[in-house]
Scaffold this motif. Structure first.
Motif: not given
Length: 372
Positions: A279-297
């Motif tokens: 929405q803003t076009g901005k990029t942020v740095m994040t902390s992550q810990n996950h082995g699963y993801t939401v299927t985009k399609e």
């Protein structure tokens, strides 16, 4: 120290120095790319059932302190490092990494080629592994690994057993604990919220009886499809109550709205993952810990709008419901460890609650504040 062996399910073995607990244990072998924050990583309930490999070569150099825990009891099954520091240097340090692991019966392995192990995981995907004695034959270890039960109830093992309250005079929040990091509580209490923490299987009816103004869905370990009771609960409250989901909570919202999830090849675990806001076009740095993801399609036929993506691989990092005051992110805005670029998402959650409250209730609150 003593010699310890890691045997992977593909037959690869690593022999190094054992530290921490001397028990034999198995788990899913994953890697984390963070250069700091090993104490928060060890105490993150989302690592339940996993043997965590740290890609940074020196771990334990600033010791363990009482301030940086993300849970009371660590749930990680084991730690794998290139070098474990025996003499930490930090004014907050109270004990060594080895002593901490011994106290919590967590085995560690040091002195192996963690770069090779990380490349194996990246090339072949996450694998189960077994910590065992150095002289244990690999064939026997593989047979033992195959016989050991793979737990699917990780959320049940790390969630709170009974509800409890963290009092405040602000918005009433129900925080559903799927393996909650204490960083989430810290951010809500900073905003003076009155928080009721409830177990993962709390029903929609019980949540409504608490009269929440908002519901927070926490992070947690494992496959979101194993938490069917929570998916049903979200379906029942999503039209009535503002919701904010983090990590596993984000995936559960997606499933409740008709989207799908899938397992990543080797997951996202680290404190420097770039995420782009569409929405803003901005990029942020994040902390992550996950082995699963939401299927985009799978989002195409739902009421969920894709709002953020991971720049490393294009996976789903943020969702917003187009009809209800519900949004979610795959990463950890509470950080710990990691950058503090996205703390404002908690303010957005409070703003959603404020916008959802009926006008007559707001007037009543205004009058009460004047009387005080």
């Amino acid at each position: 120290m003593f010699k310890r062996q890691l045997v992977l399910e593909d037959g690869t073995s690593f022999i190094g120095k054992g530290f921490g607990s001397d028990r034999q244990i198995s788990g899913e072998v994953v890697f984390n790319t963070g250069m700091t924050g090993y104490q928060e990583i060890l105490s993150d309930p989302s690592y339940c059932g996993q043997l965590v490999t740290m890609t940074y070569p020196l771990i334990g150099n600033y010791g363990i302190n009482r301030d940086d825990f993300e849970s009371i009891t660590p749930s990680v099954h084991g730690l794998i490092v290139k070098e474990a520091c025996d003499s930490p240097s930090n004014y907050r340090s109270e004990e060594t990494l080895d002593r901490f692991l011994k106290a919590h019966d967590i085995p560690g392995l040091a002195g192996i080629d963690t770069r090779k192990l990380t490349r194996l995981i990246r090339n072949h995907g996450t694998m189960r592994g077994l910590f065992t004695s150095a002289d244990h034959p690999v064939t026997d270890a593989l047979q033992l690994l195959e016989q050991q039960k793979v737990f699917s109830n990780h959320v049940e093992r790390v969630s709170t057993v009974k509800p409890y309250v963290v009092p405040g005079r602000g918005r009433r929040i129900v925080l559903v604990d799927f393996g909650m990091k204490h960083g989430i509580l810290r951010e809500l209490t900073k905003r003076n919220c009155h928080i009721t923490v409830v177990p993962y299987h709390y029903s929609a009816e019980k949540i409504r009886r608490l009269k929440p103004e908002g519901v927070m869905l926490s992070n947690g370990p494992g496959d979101p499809k194993h938490v069917q009771l929570a998916i049903q609960m979200i379906k029942e409250i999503i039209s009535d109550i503002p919701i904010f989901g983090i990590c596993l909570g984000h995936q559960l919202i997606a499933l409740a709205c008709g989207a799908n999830t899938e397992k990543l090849r080797f997951g996202h675990r680290g404190s420097n993952h770039p995420v782009k806001d569409l929405q803003t076009g901005k990029t942020v740095m994040t902390s992550q810990n996950h082995g699963y993801t939401v299927t985009k399609e799978s989002l195409a036929d739902t009421d969920l709008e894709l709002t953020q993506i991971a720049l490393n691989d294009g996976t789903v990092e943020g969702l917003t419901h187009i009809r209800f005051p519900t949004f979610s992110v795959q990463y950890h805005p509470e950080s710990s460890p990691g950058p503090e670029d996205t703390y404002q998402l908690f303010d957005r959650f409070i703003a959603n609650i404020d916008a959802h409250i009926p006008a007559e209730n707001k007037e009543e609150e205004r009058c009460q504040s004047v009387l005080i």
